[in-house]
Design a protein around this motif. Structure first.
Motif, PDB file in Angstrom:
ATOM      1  N   THR A 138      26.766  60.607  95.869  1.00 47.55           N
ATOM      2  CA  THR A 138      27.298  59.588  96.749  1.00 47.55           C
ATOM      3  C   THR A 138      26.785  58.039  96.762  1.00 47.55           C
ATOM      4  O   THR A 138      27.320  57.386  97.505  1.00 47.55           O
ATOM      5  N   PHE A 139      26.069  58.147  95.744  1.00 46.82           N
ATOM      6  CA  PHE A 139      25.471  56.801  95.308  1.00 46.82           C
ATOM      7  C   PHE A 139      26.082  56.415  93.836  1.00 46.82           C
ATOM      8  O   PHE A 139      25.326  56.977  92.897  1.00 46.82           O
ATOM      9  N   SER A 140      27.050  55.765  93.523  1.00 46.98           N
ATOM     10  CA  SER A 140      27.467  55.562  92.199  1.00 46.98           C
ATOM     11  C   SER A 140      26.826  54.734  91.100  1.00 46.98           C
ATOM     12  O   SER A 140      27.032  54.940  89.961  1.00 46.98           O
ATOM     13  N   ILE A 141      25.907  54.054  91.722  1.00 46.94           N
ATOM     14  CA  ILE A 141      25.036  53.127  90.840  1.00 46.94           C
ATOM     15  C   ILE A 141      23.785  54.020  90.521  1.00 46.94           C
ATOM     16  O   ILE A 141      23.112  54.533  91.566  1.00 46.94           O
ATOM     17  N   PRO A 142      23.289  54.171  89.028  1.00 45.07           N
ATOM     18  CA  PRO A 142      22.184  54.984  88.840  1.00 45.07           C
ATOM     19  C   PRO A 142      20.779  54.319  89.430  1.00 45.07           C
ATOM     20  O   PRO A 142      20.848  52.912  89.242  1.00 45.07           O
ATOM     21  N   ILE A 143      20.124  55.033  89.769  1.00 42.74           N
ATOM     22  CA  ILE A 143      18.864  54.378  90.616  1.00 42.74           C
ATOM     23  C   ILE A 143      17.681  54.492  89.424  1.00 42.74           C
ATOM     24  O   ILE A 143      17.383  55.484  89.044  1.00 42.74           O
ATOM     25  N   PRO A 144      17.220  53.524  89.294  1.00 44.04           N
ATOM     26  CA  PRO A 144      16.131  53.358  88.100  1.00 44.04           C
ATOM     27  C   PRO A 144      15.017  54.174  88.608  1.00 44.04           C
ATOM     28  O   PRO A 144      14.734  54.357  89.674  1.00 44.04           O
ATOM     29  N   VAL A 145      14.109  54.463  87.495  1.00 44.50           N
ATOM     30  CA  VAL A 145      13.075  55.659  87.608  1.00 44.50           C
ATOM     31  C   VAL A 145      11.934  55.160  88.818  1.00 44.50           C
ATOM     32  O   VAL A 145      11.265  55.948  89.471  1.00 44.50           O
ATOM     33  N   GLU A 146      11.942  53.811  88.682  1.00 38.94           N
ATOM     34  CA  GLU A 146      10.868  53.247  89.572  1.00 38.94           C
ATOM     35  C   GLU A 146      11.450  52.898  90.933  1.00 38.94           C
ATOM     36  O   GLU A 146      10.446  52.504  91.927  1.00 38.94           O
ATOM     37  N   ASP A 147      12.424  53.189  91.159  1.00 37.12           N
ATOM     38  CA  ASP A 147      13.112  53.022  92.583  1.00 37.12           C
ATOM     39  C   ASP A 147      13.524  54.313  93.406  1.00 37.12           C
ATOM     40  O   ASP A 147      14.027  54.358  94.434  1.00 37.12           O
ATOM     41  N   TYR A 148      13.112  55.607  92.836  1.00 35.40           N
ATOM     42  CA  TYR A 148      13.058  56.648  93.470  1.00 35.40           C
ATOM     43  C   TYR A 148      11.800  57.472  93.466  1.00 35.40           C
ATOM     44  O   TYR A 148      10.859  57.144  92.680  1.00 35.40           O
ATOM     45  N   HIS A 149      11.654  58.552  94.105  1.00 36.24           N
ATOM     46  CA  HIS A 149      10.404  59.426  94.222  1.00 36.24           C
ATOM     47  C   HIS A 149      10.666  60.785  93.790  1.00 36.24           C
ATOM     48  O   HIS A 149      11.951  61.368  93.928  1.00 36.24           O
ATOM     49  N   VAL A 150       9.894  61.412  93.482  1.00 34.62           N
ATOM     50  CA  VAL A 150       9.882  62.920  93.265  1.00 34.62           C
ATOM     51  C   VAL A 150       8.933  63.581  93.882  1.00 34.62           C
ATOM     52  O   VAL A 150       7.629  63.338  94.186  1.00 34.62           O
ATOM     53  N   CYS A 151       9.240  65.049  94.288  1.00 42.00           N
ATOM     54  CA  CYS A 151       8.037  65.896  94.879  1.00 42.00           C
ATOM     55  C   CYS A 151       7.138  66.047  93.813  1.00 42.00           C
ATOM     56  O   CYS A 151       7.580  66.422  92.716  1.00 42.00           O
ATOM     57  N   ARG A 152       5.758  66.230  94.006  1.00 41.69           N
ATOM     58  CA  ARG A 152       4.622  66.377  93.247  1.00 41.69           C
ATOM     59  C   ARG A 152       4.855  67.662  92.077  1.00 41.69           C
ATOM     60  O   ARG A 152       4.632  67.529  90.987  1.00 41.69           O
ATOM     61  N   GLN A 153       5.563  68.757  92.480  1.00 40.21           N
ATOM     62  CA  GLN A 153       5.494  69.792  91.619  1.00 40.21           C
ATOM     63  C   GLN A 153       6.368  69.477  90.453  1.00 40.21           C
ATOM     64  O   GLN A 153       6.316  70.402  89.426  1.00 40.21           O
ATOM     65  N   LEU A 154       7.323  68.540  90.755  1.00 37.66           N
ATOM     66  CA  LEU A 154       8.240  68.031  89.521  1.00 37.66           C
ATOM     67  C   LEU A 154       7.527  67.012  88.510  1.00 37.66           C
ATOM     68  O   LEU A 154       8.159  66.705  87.587  1.00 37.66           O
TER      69      LEU A 154
END
Length: 176
Positions: free
Chosen positions: A48-64
């Motif tokens: 739903t968001f067509s522009i790639p989100i840079p790695v420093e601008d999103y979060h991941v759950c710890r187990q990942l």
């Protein structure tokens, strides 16, 4: 003035407020779960968001973030000796197998310190010593590995922030 016709200004204001309330409701009840893919540069591309989100601008759950397949997740250790790999063993002969016959095993004798097994561990790594000293490493299986490019993921939107919750696998994986 006819009471049923009301005041044009008040009616217009009520319509504007109702419209704004509907917009707020629609915005607050917008999609909160999404699918995405981890790109080669670890940016996140969602449906739903067509522009790639840079790695420093999103979060991941710890187990990942645990590590790659085959990395060491945990090691044995003696109480009070973190990371030592030591653990106790005693030779016992009171055990019985499934047929009721005596068998021997080991549990509880102090083991001498051994170096960490090589990465990845081999079948005899860290074994030996008069007490049967050895170590155990729990390795990260493929199903628990960290994110990598090409992974299809479940994304939760928390207000305007994307959080990768988990890797999405095909249902056929249940048959494996």
């Amino acid at each position: 003035m006819n009471p049923s016709s009301g005041n044009k200004g008040v009616n217009h204001l009520a319509q504007v407020l109702a419209g704004q309330s509907k917009k707020d409701h629609d915005r607050n009840s917008a999609l909160v779960l999404d699918f995405g893919e981890i790109m080669d540069d670890y940016s996140l591309q969602t449906n739903t968001f067509s522009i790639p989100i840079p790695v420093e601008d999103y979060h991941v759950c710890r187990q990942l973030t645990l590590g790659k397949t085959g990395d060491i997740l945990a090691k044995t250790q003696a109480v009070g000796s973190p990371g030592s790999g030591e653990h106790e063993h005693n030779v016992v002969s009171k055990l019985k197998d499934s047929l009721g016959k005596p068998c021997t095993g080991s549990i509880g004798v102090a083991a001498s310190a051994q170096p960490d097994p090589p990465d990845p561990p081999q079948s005899n790594a860290g074994s030996g010593g008069p007490e049967g000293a050895h170590q155990h490493h729990v390795l990260i299986p493929e199903k628990m590995r960290r994110l990598k490019p090409g992974d299809r993921v479940l994304v939760a939107w928390v207000q305007s922030e994307a959080v990768v919750v988990d890797i999405i696998c095909p249902a056929e994986d249940l048959k494996k």
